[in-house]
Design a protein around this motif. Structure first.
Motif, PDB file in Angstrom:
ATOM      1  N   PRO A 194       0.629  -1.092  -0.142  1.00 36.44           N
ATOM      2  CA  PRO A 194       0.063  -0.183   0.139  1.00 36.44           C
ATOM      3  C   PRO A 194       0.915   1.292   0.049  1.00 36.44           C
ATOM      4  N   THR A 253      -7.868   1.141  -2.272  1.00 38.00           N
ATOM      5  CA  THR A 253      -7.438   0.187  -1.975  1.00 38.00           C
ATOM      6  C   THR A 253      -5.961   0.225  -1.558  1.00 38.00           C
ATOM      7  N   MET A 254      -5.611   1.566  -1.484  1.00 39.17           N
ATOM      8  CA  MET A 254      -4.229   1.651  -1.409  1.00 39.17           C
ATOM      9  C   MET A 254      -3.628   1.990   0.183  1.00 39.17           C
ATOM     10  N   GLY A 255      -4.413   2.289   0.940  1.00 30.31           N
ATOM     11  CA  GLY A 255      -4.163   2.563   2.380  1.00 30.31           C
ATOM     12  C   GLY A 255      -3.795   3.965   2.526  1.00 30.31           C
ATOM     13  N   ASP A 256      -3.897   5.092   1.454  1.00 26.69           N
ATOM     14  CA  ASP A 256      -3.388   6.434   1.751  1.00 26.69           C
ATOM     15  C   ASP A 256      -4.577   7.143   2.325  1.00 26.69           C
ATOM     16  N   TRP A 257      -4.249   7.487   3.915  1.00 28.15           N
ATOM     17  CA  TRP A 257      -5.397   7.960   4.668  1.00 28.15           C
ATOM     18  C   TRP A 257      -5.227   9.759   4.440  1.00 28.15           C
TER      19      TRP A 257
END
Lengths: 379, 421
Positions: A125, A296-300
């Protein structure tokens, strides 16, 4: 022009025939890639054809002996196609996880109907920290090495940069078509646009480029739609194709799609790869781009909702249609934020939950008609 | 009339409730004592413990919440604030709880969680990170992300371990030091690992008793006893708990006392989550057929290889080794899962398999393939029960009863073929 568009539509709706024919004609290998993140350029540089895995064109039957019916359409349909031996023309398959359901497919296939070549990648991610980029490059190297074994062909920096150029060209041509649609909405129907992008995922890129080059001037000559159509943006469908019937319905009910934020749309060609001395690192840099934001990439930190709102505003759209694939956890988990944000902005948004199986189109029509009334009421 | 069966309850498992309650109470009241609080998905909570932070463990908390019959209320809060019903029920539980605490919505007191200073998104599954991302967006709570990818196959451990070790050392530990304002306490981590190693070793000795026919305990008993090998990690009182449990099992084994009375009719492998919100309900249903679930993928993933834990060496490296080479993070994937079943089914004399499938969670991969493979390899039948680990709306009791009936009819018909009589 109609011939080219028909070709794209034929490939998009029946990739089985198109790819079998391509393989017979060229004698080259075909490698299926799980959607979204796999850098196709590396496969292309090995002389094989990368194709993005798709949701099939028939109801899931045999597949339900291998996967639960509450998995998403892509998972169920792809497994179904494999078990029905409809994908035997694929010489290899490459997987990674974008969600839990994406983890279900590879082992199901490897344990029950393995292709000749098989690779499971660990694509990380977008978390902050140096280890993530380093690990990504390590995985891309592993992928390259495996592809060299499969193809018996060395992938040099030169061949990889050449493939990157071909892919960049494809991205820039697709962008030009999107720009055309933005300027002259209705010139290209939503289902046509879907076929244009989707066929790019399934065809030899050089051939696709040449078809796009012949198509562009003719599209520019097409007449713009007239009448009082409501401008909307599509979002969702993170890794699979939406039903063309739903796209038609959106237009039939009085809307015109001016732009989109879907995978078989602008998300596929969003970023170019910068050419450099180390093409694997260049591919990693494209992978690590934070826009378009990907749940889907977890970049908050990079807000998908900002991106959507900007897209609606910059296109002077009146609203957004969210296409939520049934049982898509990343979209499900993000959706409450989308709803809240659009409410806050006062931008109408409608949620269409779509399945692989035939959806009730009349129900969708009713929702879309209500959505139009909301837009008109606020106008 | 159908034969009546019941579970012979173990005395020791009754000691677990107060230990678990104490853990959650200490977390609930941590802020009152000025302690830092973290929420954590996956196993990196050990790093918070080492820094004397009070830390929740996502799956453990959700199980506790469901077990305390608070899930329904919290899920309703989540849905009233926009969460969609197909979403992972553990995700919804956390969104609902944060909403309740932030906005003063009343919930059952013993499951209240304090809003954390840090969320450790240990990405064992992507949904386990989505809740942290969503809470960051909603309430601005700080997040640190750690990719704990599930190994697809055993041969991948070797290159996954160095990546995870680097993440712990270069990303997580610096963040813990920043949040806590002090250097990371490696010695405390070693102490925690020392206790864990001891407890997991005794636990493994207890697991051996499942091989006995009839088994002196059930998977339900072991389910109640999981906390010491996961989120009660490092607590000294966990050692005497397992010592007592072992002594009780030893005694039962010596006297040939079966966990199921009057007799253990079937030995079952339970695949997937334990149904935390409905444990009693399922235990009663399964027991009524004289069946004893004695093994499963999920309970077998709690530090099964304590021999690999070396608290004297590099505590981070040994912890990572226990996760990957130690097969803690792989069982939920189909290939490592099948290897485990290949070992367990014959060794534990399994008659049949119940694949518990949670509709809002797809973490237990390969169930349908396993069902086919086990039938082919060992002639062992299996069924799937569709339900959920916490959300009662996701299952139909009548459907489950029908499936269990059919399953046990098949087991009865195949009784003669049993390998272990």
């Amino acid at each position: 022009m109609e011939k080219v568009l028909s070709r794209f539509a034929a490939v998009s709706t029946d990739p089985y025939t198109a790819l079998t024919t391509w393989k017979q004609d060229t004698g080259r290998k075909i490698i299926g890639c799980f959607p979204m993140r796999i850098p196709e350029e590396i496969i292309h540089a090995s002389g094989m054809l990368p194709v993005v895995m798709w949701r099939g064109n028939e109801a899931v039957t045999l597949g339900h002996s291998y996967v639960h019916n509450f998995n998403c359409g892509l998972t169920r349909s792809f497994i179904d196609d494999v078990m029905k031996e409809k994908l035997n023309f694929m010489d290899g398959m490459i997987f990674y996880r974008s969600c839990l359901q994406a983890e279900e497919i590879p082992s199901t296939i490897e344990l029950n109907a393995p292709p000749s070549h098989f690779l499971y990648l660990y694509l990380p991610p977008l978390y902050p920290g140096i280890p993530f980029r380093d690990f990504l490059i390590q995985e891309l190297k592993r992928m390259k090495q495996r592809l060299e074994e499969w193809s018996g062909q060395e992938i040099t920096n030169e061949s990889l940069n050449n493939s990157i150029e071909i892919y960049n060209k494809n991205r820039s041509l697709l962008k030009r078509i999107y720009e055309l649609r933005k300027k002259r909405p209705g010139t290209i129907k939503a289902r046509e646009m879907l076929a244009i992008v989707h066929s790019s995922m399934l065809m030899d890129k050089e051939e696709h480029n040449s078809l796009l080059e012949s198509l562009l001037p003719e599209l520019e000559g097409r007449k713009e739609l007239t009448g009082d159509k409501i401008r909307v943006v599509l979002s969702g469908g993170l890794c699979q194709t939406p039903h063309t019937a739903i796209l038609d319905l959106i237009e039939e009910t009085g809307m015109v799609v001016v732009d989109d934020d879907i995978y078989t749309g602008s998300r596929y060609f969003a970023n170019d790869v910068t050419l450099g001395d180390n093409p694997l690192e260049s591919l990693a840099d494209r992978y690590m781009k934070k826009t378009p934001p990907d749940p889907t990439m977890g970049d908050w930190n990079t807000l998908w909702t900002d991106y959507m709102v900007d897209k609606v505003k910059e296109n002077s759209a009146k609203g957004m249609v969210s296409l939520l694939i049934k049982y898509c956890p990343p979209h499900l988990c993000y959706y409450p934020d989308i709803r809240r944000r659009f409410d806050k902005e006062g931008i109408p948004e409608v949620l269409l939950e779509v399945e692989h199986e035939i959806v009730s189109l009349e129900q969708v029509r009713t929702r879309l008609q209500a959505f139009i009334e909301v837009i008109k009421g606020g106008a | 009339m159908r034969q009546q069966f019941k579970i012979n309850r173990l005395a020791t498992t009754g000691l677990m409730g107060p230990m678990v309650d104490k853990h959650w109470e200490e977390l609930r009241t941590a802020k009152e004592r000025g302690e830092k609080v973290a929420w954590c998905s996956g196993v990196p909570f050990i790093f918070a413990y080492a820094m004397d932070m009070k830390c929740h463990f996502m799956a453990g908390y959700s199980a506790y919440c469901a077990g305390r019959k608070a899930a329904e209320q919290i899920l309703e809060i989540a849905e009233n604030t926009g969460e969609l019903p197909d979403t992972c029920s553990y995700h919804r539980l956390h969104m609902g709880m944060a909403e309740a605490v932030k906005n003063g919505i009343p919930v059952k007191e013993d499951v209240i969680l304090p809003i954390p200073d840090l969320m450790i998104a240990g990405r064992v599954c992507p949904e386990m990170s989505h809740y942290a991302e969503a809470l960051y967006r909603k309430f601005g709570i700080e997040v640190v992300g750690i990719e704990l990818m599930t190994p697809y196959q055993e041969s991948d451990y070797s290159f996954l371990e160095p990546f995870v070790e680097r993440q712990f050392k270069e990303v997580l530990i610096p963040k813990m030091e920043e949040v806590c304002g002090k250097p990371f306490n490696y010695d405390r981590m070693r102490e925690i690992l020392t206790v864990l190693k001891k407890v997991a070793t005794i636990r493994n000795e207890c697991l051996e008793y499942f091989k006995k026919v009839p088994s002196p305990w059930t998977l339900w008993d072991y389910g109640v006893s999981l906390a010491p090998v996961i989120y009660l990690m490092g607590k000294p009182e966990t050692v005497p708990y397992y010592e007592k449990l072992k002594a009780e099992l030893e005694d039962r084994a010596k006297n040939n006392i079966s966990a199921i009375s009057p007799e253990e009719k079937y030995r079952v492998f339970w695949d997937g989550w334990l149904p935390w919100g409905f444990l009693g309900q399922f235990a009663r249903k399964i027991t009524s057929y004289g069946a004893n679930p004695i093994s499963g993928r999920y309970p077998w993933e709690m530090f099964p290889r304590p021999d690999l834990i070396d608290p004297e060496g590099d505590p981070v490296r040994t912890f990572v080794k226990a996760l990957y080479t130690g097969t803690m993070l792989g069982n939920n994937m189909a290939k490592p899962g099948l290897s485990l079943m290949d070992k367990i089914v014959p060794e534990y004399n399994i008659d049949g398999i119940i694949f518990f499938t949670a509709k809002s969670c797809r973490i237990w991969k390969g169930q349908m393939t396993m069902l086919n493979q086990m039938e082919r390899r060992y002639g062992i039948p299996g069924i799937t029960l569709e339900a959920d680990m916490a959300d009662g709306k996701m299952f139909s009791e009548a459907q489950i009863d029908t499936r269990l009936n059919a399953f046990f009819e098949v087991l009865e018909a195949r009784k003669e073929k049993r390998r272990w009589i």
